[in-house]
Scaffold this motif. Structure first.
Motif, PDB file in Angstrom:
ATOM      1  N   GLU A 177      46.201  52.699 -35.013  1.00 47.86           N
ATOM      2  CA  GLU A 177      45.376  54.230 -34.350  1.00 47.86           C
ATOM      3  C   GLU A 177      45.317  54.392 -32.367  1.00 47.86           C
ATOM      4  O   GLU A 177      45.635  52.856 -32.228  1.00 47.86           O
ATOM      5  CB  GLU A 177      43.733  53.310 -34.204  1.00 47.86           C
ATOM      6  CG  GLU A 177      42.770  54.291 -34.400  1.00 47.86           C
ATOM      7  CD  GLU A 177      40.694  53.806 -34.717  1.00 47.86           C
ATOM      8  OE1 GLU A 177      40.518  52.677 -33.217  1.00 47.86           O
ATOM      9  OE2 GLU A 177      41.276  53.040 -35.907  1.00 47.86           O
ATOM     10  N   GLU A 178      45.030  55.214 -32.275  1.00 45.71           N
ATOM     11  CA  GLU A 178      45.104  55.501 -30.910  1.00 45.71           C
ATOM     12  C   GLU A 178      44.572  56.438 -30.244  1.00 45.71           C
ATOM     13  O   GLU A 178      43.818  57.577 -31.030  1.00 45.71           O
ATOM     14  CB  GLU A 178      47.000  55.797 -30.386  1.00 45.71           C
ATOM     15  CG  GLU A 178      48.185  55.283 -30.421  1.00 45.71           C
ATOM     16  CD  GLU A 178      49.079  55.828 -30.808  1.00 45.71           C
ATOM     17  OE1 GLU A 178      49.437  56.995 -29.431  1.00 45.71           O
ATOM     18  OE2 GLU A 178      50.578  56.089 -31.240  1.00 45.71           O
ATOM     19  N   THR A 179      44.380  56.444 -29.088  1.00 44.86           N
ATOM     20  CA  THR A 179      43.008  56.853 -28.185  1.00 44.86           C
ATOM     21  C   THR A 179      43.619  58.002 -27.006  1.00 44.86           C
ATOM     22  O   THR A 179      44.078  56.955 -26.802  1.00 44.86           O
ATOM     23  CB  THR A 179      41.603  56.020 -27.741  1.00 44.86           C
ATOM     24  OG1 THR A 179      41.257  54.537 -28.706  1.00 44.86           O
ATOM     25  CG2 THR A 179      40.631  56.592 -27.266  1.00 44.86           C
ATOM     26  N   PHE A 180      42.957  59.259 -27.352  1.00 49.45           N
ATOM     27  CA  PHE A 180      43.524  59.945 -25.968  1.00 49.45           C
ATOM     28  C   PHE A 180      42.561  60.022 -25.424  1.00 49.45           C
ATOM     29  O   PHE A 180      41.260  60.412 -25.681  1.00 49.45           O
ATOM     30  CB  PHE A 180      44.194  60.917 -25.866  1.00 49.45           C
ATOM     31  CG  PHE A 180      45.227  60.461 -27.376  1.00 49.45           C
ATOM     32  CD1 PHE A 180      46.580  60.503 -26.578  1.00 49.45           C
ATOM     33  CD2 PHE A 180      45.441  60.107 -28.374  1.00 49.45           C
ATOM     34  CE1 PHE A 180      47.929  59.691 -27.052  1.00 49.45           C
ATOM     35  CE2 PHE A 180      46.801  60.145 -29.258  1.00 49.45           C
ATOM     36  CZ  PHE A 180      47.373  59.869 -28.489  1.00 49.45           C
ATOM     37  N   ALA A 182      40.426  62.260 -22.771  1.00 48.16           N
ATOM     38  CA  ALA A 182      40.253  63.964 -22.495  1.00 48.16           C
ATOM     39  C   ALA A 182      40.682  64.396 -21.570  1.00 48.16           C
ATOM     40  O   ALA A 182      40.989  63.923 -20.640  1.00 48.16           O
ATOM     41  CB  ALA A 182      38.490  64.166 -21.933  1.00 48.16           C
ATOM     42  N   GLY A 183      41.205  66.098 -21.258  1.00 49.57           N
ATOM     43  CA  GLY A 183      42.670  66.586 -21.266  1.00 49.57           C
ATOM     44  C   GLY A 183      43.638  65.714 -20.982  1.00 49.57           C
ATOM     45  O   GLY A 183      44.553  66.349 -20.161  1.00 49.57           O
ATOM     46  N   SER A 184      44.211  64.568 -21.578  1.00 52.24           N
ATOM     47  CA  SER A 184      45.192  64.597 -22.040  1.00 52.24           C
ATOM     48  C   SER A 184      45.953  64.996 -22.457  1.00 52.24           C
ATOM     49  O   SER A 184      45.567  65.406 -23.979  1.00 52.24           O
ATOM     50  CB  SER A 184      45.541  62.345 -22.151  1.00 52.24           C
ATOM     51  OG  SER A 184      44.574  62.531 -23.700  1.00 52.24           O
ATOM     52  N   VAL A 185      47.317  65.142 -22.133  1.00 52.05           N
ATOM     53  CA  VAL A 185      48.502  65.218 -23.579  1.00 52.05           C
ATOM     54  C   VAL A 185      49.321  64.365 -24.458  1.00 52.05           C
ATOM     55  O   VAL A 185      48.858  63.589 -24.222  1.00 52.05           O
ATOM     56  CB  VAL A 185      49.264  66.203 -22.579  1.00 52.05           C
ATOM     57  CG1 VAL A 185      50.594  66.872 -23.611  1.00 52.05           C
ATOM     58  CG2 VAL A 185      49.393  67.507 -21.779  1.00 52.05           C
ATOM     59  N   ILE A 186      48.795  65.149 -25.687  1.00 55.89           N
ATOM     60  CA  ILE A 186      48.950  64.577 -26.934  1.00 55.89           C
ATOM     61  C   ILE A 186      50.802  64.614 -27.076  1.00 55.89           C
ATOM     62  O   ILE A 186      51.386  63.421 -27.335  1.00 55.89           O
ATOM     63  CB  ILE A 186      48.222  64.060 -28.192  1.00 55.89           C
ATOM     64  CG1 ILE A 186      46.533  64.197 -27.465  1.00 55.89           C
ATOM     65  CG2 ILE A 186      48.330  63.322 -29.323  1.00 55.89           C
ATOM     66  CD1 ILE A 186      45.938  64.643 -28.898  1.00 55.89           C
ATOM     67  N   ILE A 187      50.621  65.569 -27.784  1.00 54.52           N
ATOM     68  CA  ILE A 187      51.914  66.040 -27.457  1.00 54.52           C
ATOM     69  C   ILE A 187      52.747  67.767 -27.113  1.00 54.52           C
ATOM     70  O   ILE A 187      51.898  67.979 -26.359  1.00 54.52           O
ATOM     71  CB  ILE A 187      52.785  65.971 -29.281  1.00 54.52           C
ATOM     72  CG1 ILE A 187      51.762  67.468 -29.432  1.00 54.52           C
ATOM     73  CG2 ILE A 187      52.509  65.195 -29.949  1.00 54.52           C
ATOM     74  CD1 ILE A 187      52.483  67.835 -31.055  1.00 54.52           C
ATOM     75  N   THR A 243      39.636  61.397 -27.402  1.00 53.29           N
ATOM     76  CA  THR A 243      40.193  62.172 -29.245  1.00 53.29           C
ATOM     77  C   THR A 243      40.753  60.466 -29.928  1.00 53.29           C
ATOM     78  O   THR A 243      41.781  59.758 -28.847  1.00 53.29           O
ATOM     79  CB  THR A 243      41.222  63.039 -29.807  1.00 53.29           C
ATOM     80  OG1 THR A 243      39.985  63.962 -28.990  1.00 53.29           O
ATOM     81  CG2 THR A 243      41.658  62.890 -30.722  1.00 53.29           C
ATOM     82  N   VAL A 244      40.284  60.190 -31.080  1.00 55.92           N
ATOM     83  CA  VAL A 244      41.182  58.982 -31.799  1.00 55.92           C
ATOM     84  C   VAL A 244      42.524  60.072 -33.118  1.00 55.92           C
ATOM     85  O   VAL A 244      41.604  60.651 -34.145  1.00 55.92           O
ATOM     86  CB  VAL A 244      40.587  58.232 -32.302  1.00 55.92           C
ATOM     87  CG1 VAL A 244      41.112  57.168 -32.495  1.00 55.92           C
ATOM     88  CG2 VAL A 244      39.314  57.501 -31.134  1.00 55.92           C
ATOM     89  N   CYS A 245      42.913  59.220 -32.742  1.00 52.42           N
ATOM     90  CA  CYS A 245      44.781  59.410 -33.978  1.00 52.42           C
ATOM     91  C   CYS A 245      44.955  58.182 -34.489  1.00 52.42           C
ATOM     92  O   CYS A 245      45.479  57.237 -33.847  1.00 52.42           O
ATOM     93  CB  CYS A 245      45.726  60.326 -33.354  1.00 52.42           C
ATOM     94  SG  CYS A 245      44.622  62.394 -32.181  1.00 52.42           S
ATOM     95  N   LEU A 246      44.932  58.988 -35.758  1.00 54.03           N
ATOM     96  CA  LEU A 246      45.925  57.736 -36.710  1.00 54.03           C
ATOM     97  C   LEU A 246      47.349  58.350 -36.574  1.00 54.03           C
ATOM     98  O   LEU A 246      47.776  59.641 -36.976  1.00 54.03           O
ATOM     99  CB  LEU A 246      46.035  57.471 -37.829  1.00 54.03           C
ATOM    100  CG  LEU A 246      43.636  57.367 -38.300  1.00 54.03           C
ATOM    101  CD1 LEU A 246      43.994  57.792 -40.348  1.00 54.03           C
ATOM    102  CD2 LEU A 246      43.605  55.834 -38.296  1.00 54.03           C
TER     103      LEU A 246
END
Length: 700
Positions: A177-180, A182-187, A243-246
């Motif tokens: 689990e990773e948390t990003f 607001a405004g940060s680039v994920i890819i 945003t939380v992503c798996l």
């Protein structure tokens, strides 16, 4: 814990009244008010933040998401406890022993009875919590829901459709689990990709060439082609809000399942799997009830060694086979022998006489003794437990009966028959006359003086001081026992069985010195239809795996973790999570799940041994050695086993490094005899208990 009691303040100024929040759903209440007791009311909404802040210090509660925490706080109720009233009595079972308590106001004394006197050992005040283990059922409920949700997510990914359900479930534990913010680039578009993402919560925007083309929400996924190759990303994904992503990286995917293209080309044979599993399925009630039974005469020893005879009832086919000197090895269901076993007219071998000799061991609810079958003079180990004790966990008794009866492996103890009398249940096992692995360790462990590496900056040429420390058995000897356990676990796992209680006391030694896995009371057949995992918390505190403690569901992974603990214990004569020393099992379990808590290795341990232990004690089960693509072969090929002759051990042609000695456990056997000298011939039992025992164990 000891009895918790509210009292007046020591100054005597006023009587303290304590408000308590209790977790009511743990005991099975169906509605929010189904279990409110007199003087109890549902906790006020204004108390929820206080309840959550108090519970956040707990190992289990702190790892739940906010939704789960709110639900638990909403399920609490409040009760006023007058000064002087005992809230929990030491040794108490039932409701009070299965609930979670948060002190809202006042104080509670915690008393423990020592040498007949109640001693105050602690005081619980506002915000203090006790009864943490009660959270486990709640954690299980949320874990099942979360894992099921991830499985649903995976089912929606077209690229993963060729994977079997079993393969997808193996991936569930691998997600991080990773948390990003607001405004940060994920890819970022154009970057090489090696990671796959599933949105668990929040919102993200997808842009191509600087233009927004899509929005992603919960259950949406992106970057899945990174599991195939490291081709450039086709778009940029940035978090619109937190945003939380798996996430799952390609290397981890390959470690667990192998290359994606290879997985897609393979088809899992469901028929072979079902046939293999069927052999270990428990006998149904109807089948067990219809099997003819025969008498088993047990010449036992009562109080002070006085002899007496017990008449038990066993399955006719098993009794006849044993009376003729057979073993029924390889039998899958205990089917009737062709020589009249299923025919009550066949009198040959229709009864069995066992003569009890020395006690060999004991469990929480059982004792094991050596017995000789009178006609064939063959020796066995007879495990006996009272039905009233077995009532606490009948499912474990039946699991042990069915699994150990159908196990046919040279490194697992074999059960030859089971029978019962009006008050006891019996298992007839291989005789393991060499004691257990703990006996071996106690005989081999010693205190040594070993130089300790010096900190950097010390003057060159200064000799390292020697420090006294414990050392277990040497690594060559430990290798023999660890390898034997690997073969046993490999066999069980290949047949869909998780053992769940590996420790030195459960590894038994035969007369030649070979080791066998014994005591299948916690073993369980994992049903693929249920998702290939189980949730029951069980095991020994210092050995349990993180996924077991956290209640998130587990499978064979727990056995490889406990192998790592056992290997550490064999080499060091101490447990990896018990130093600094603590008597609190919850503290040990906190260390087990805390990835920041380091495992310390003694300087005499080989680098290869240290590496294997570290890989077995990997806190993320999907990355643990034994759970990767190579399964048990990865352990066999580890450098610690370099040059080890696995074929020779498998064939039991390898010379054991140590022959059993009577002195290894003579003292323990004497203590056993003394502790059981007064065992009653007939245990105390009430009529209702007797009726319940007859009902529950009718099919035994």
């Amino acid at each position: 814990m000891g009895q918790a009691e509210s009292r007046q303040d020591e100054g005597g100024a006023h009587a303290a009244t304590e408000g308590l929040a209790r977790l009511q759903a743990i005991t099975g209440a169906k509605g929010p008010d189904a279990k409110l007791k007199p003087r109890g009311n549902k906790a006020a909404a204004s108390d929820h933040d206080f309840i959550k802040s108090s519970l956040c210090n707990l190992l289990l509660f702190g790892r739940l998401d906010n939704v789960a925490q709110v639900k638990i706080a909403d399920s609490m109720w409040e009760r006023v406890v007058p000064a002087g009233e005992i809230l929990i009595q030491e040794g108490e079972v039932g409701l009070a022993a299965t609930e979670l308590y948060v002190v809202k106001e006042g104080k509670f004394e915690v008393l423990e009875r020592r040498k007949g006197v109640n001693m105050r050992v602690n005081v619980k005040e506002r915000g203090d919590v006790f009864g943490e283990v009660s959270l486990m059922k709640y954690v299980q409920e949320f874990a099942e829901g979360e894992l099921g949700q991830i499985e649903v997510f995976l089912n929606s990914v077209p690229l993963l459709n060729p994977l079997s359900r079993d393969a997808k479930l193996k991936l569930v534990d691998a997600f991080v689990e990773e948390t990003f913010a607001a405004g940060s680039v994920i890819i970022r578009e154009g970057d090489l990709g090696d990671k796959f993402y599933i949105v668990k919560g929040g919102e993200a925007a997808v842009t191509q060439g600087g233009k927004e083309v899509n929005r992603l929400f919960k259950a949406d996924f992106f970057g899945e082609r990174a599991l195939l190759s490291n081709e450039p990303r086709g778009a940029t994904v940035a978090a619109v809000q937190e945003t939380v992503c798996l996430t799952l990286d390609r290397d981890t995917f390959v470690e667990i399942l192998g290359p994606m293209d290879k997985i897609m080309a393979e088809a899992k044979s469901v028929e072979v799997s079902k046939a293999r599993m069927a052999r270990f399925k428990p006998r149904g009630s109807a089948a067990a009830a219809s099997r003819p039974r025969a008498d088993v005469f047990i010449r036992a020893r009562g109080p002070s060694g006085a002899p007496y005879e017990v008449v038990a009832s066993g399955h006719l086919d098993e009794v006849q086979e044993l009376a003729r000197g057979g073993t029924k090895l390889g039998s899958s269901s205990g089917a009737a022998s062709s020589e009249g076993a299923g025919d009550s007219k066949g009198n040959e071998g229709s009864s069995l006489t066992l003569v009890e000799a020395a006690l060999l061991g004991e469990g929480a609810f059982s004792r094991v003794s050596e017995v000789t079958e009178e006609s064939t003079k063959r020796t066995f180990a007879l495990k006996r437990m009272t039905m009233t004790a077995a009532l606490q966990c009948p499912e474990h008794v039946y699991c042990e009966q069915h699994i150990s009866k159908n196990t046919a492996n040279g490194f697992c103890i074999r059960q030859y028959a089971s029978f019962k009398d009006p008050h006891h249940l019996y298992f007839l096992f291989d005789l393991m006359s060499g004691g257990d692995l703990m006996d071996v360790l106690v005989a081999e462990a010693k205190i040594i003086k070993h130089p300790v590496p010096q900190k950097s900056g010390m003057r060159q040429g200064v000799l390292s001081p020697k420090v006294k420390m414990w050392q277990g058995m040497d690594e060559t000897m430990a290798k023999f026992y660890v390898a034997s356990i690997v073969l046993a676990l490999e066999y069980l796992h290949d047949n869909g069985i998780v053992y769940r209680d590996l420790k030195p006391e459960n590894v038994l030694i035969d007369g030649q010195g070979f080791a066998k896995l014994g005591d299948f009371g916690f073993a369980k057949q994992i049903d693929p239809a249920s998702g290939g995992r189980t949730y029951t918390f069980c095991g020994t505190p210092g050995y349990v795996a993180p996924e077991n403690v956290l209640g998130r569901g587990y499978n064979n992974s727990v056995d490889w973790w406990t192998l790592g603990v056992l290997m550490y214990v064999l080499l060091t004569a101490r447990q990896p999570f018990s130093s600094p020393k603590t008597g609190d099992p919850m503290e040990v379990m906190r260390r087990i799940v805390d990835e920041r808590w380091p495992i310390k290795f003694p300087p005499y341990m080989s680098p290869e041994g240290r590496d294997l232990i570290q890989r077995l004690l990997e806190r993320k089960p999907a990355k643990r050695i034994g759970m990767l693509q190579g399964r048990a072969d990865d352990i066999k090929k580890h450098p610690w086993f370099a040059g080890f002759d696995w074929e020779s051990l498998t064939a039991r042609k390898m010379e054991p490094p140590r022959r059993p000695r009577e002195t290894d456990f003579s003292k323990r056997k004497a203590e056993l005899e003394e502790s059981h000298a007064g065992d009653p011939v007939v245990p105390k039992i009430t009529p209702p208990e007797e009726a319940e025992c007859a009902k529950i164990f009718a099919d035994f």
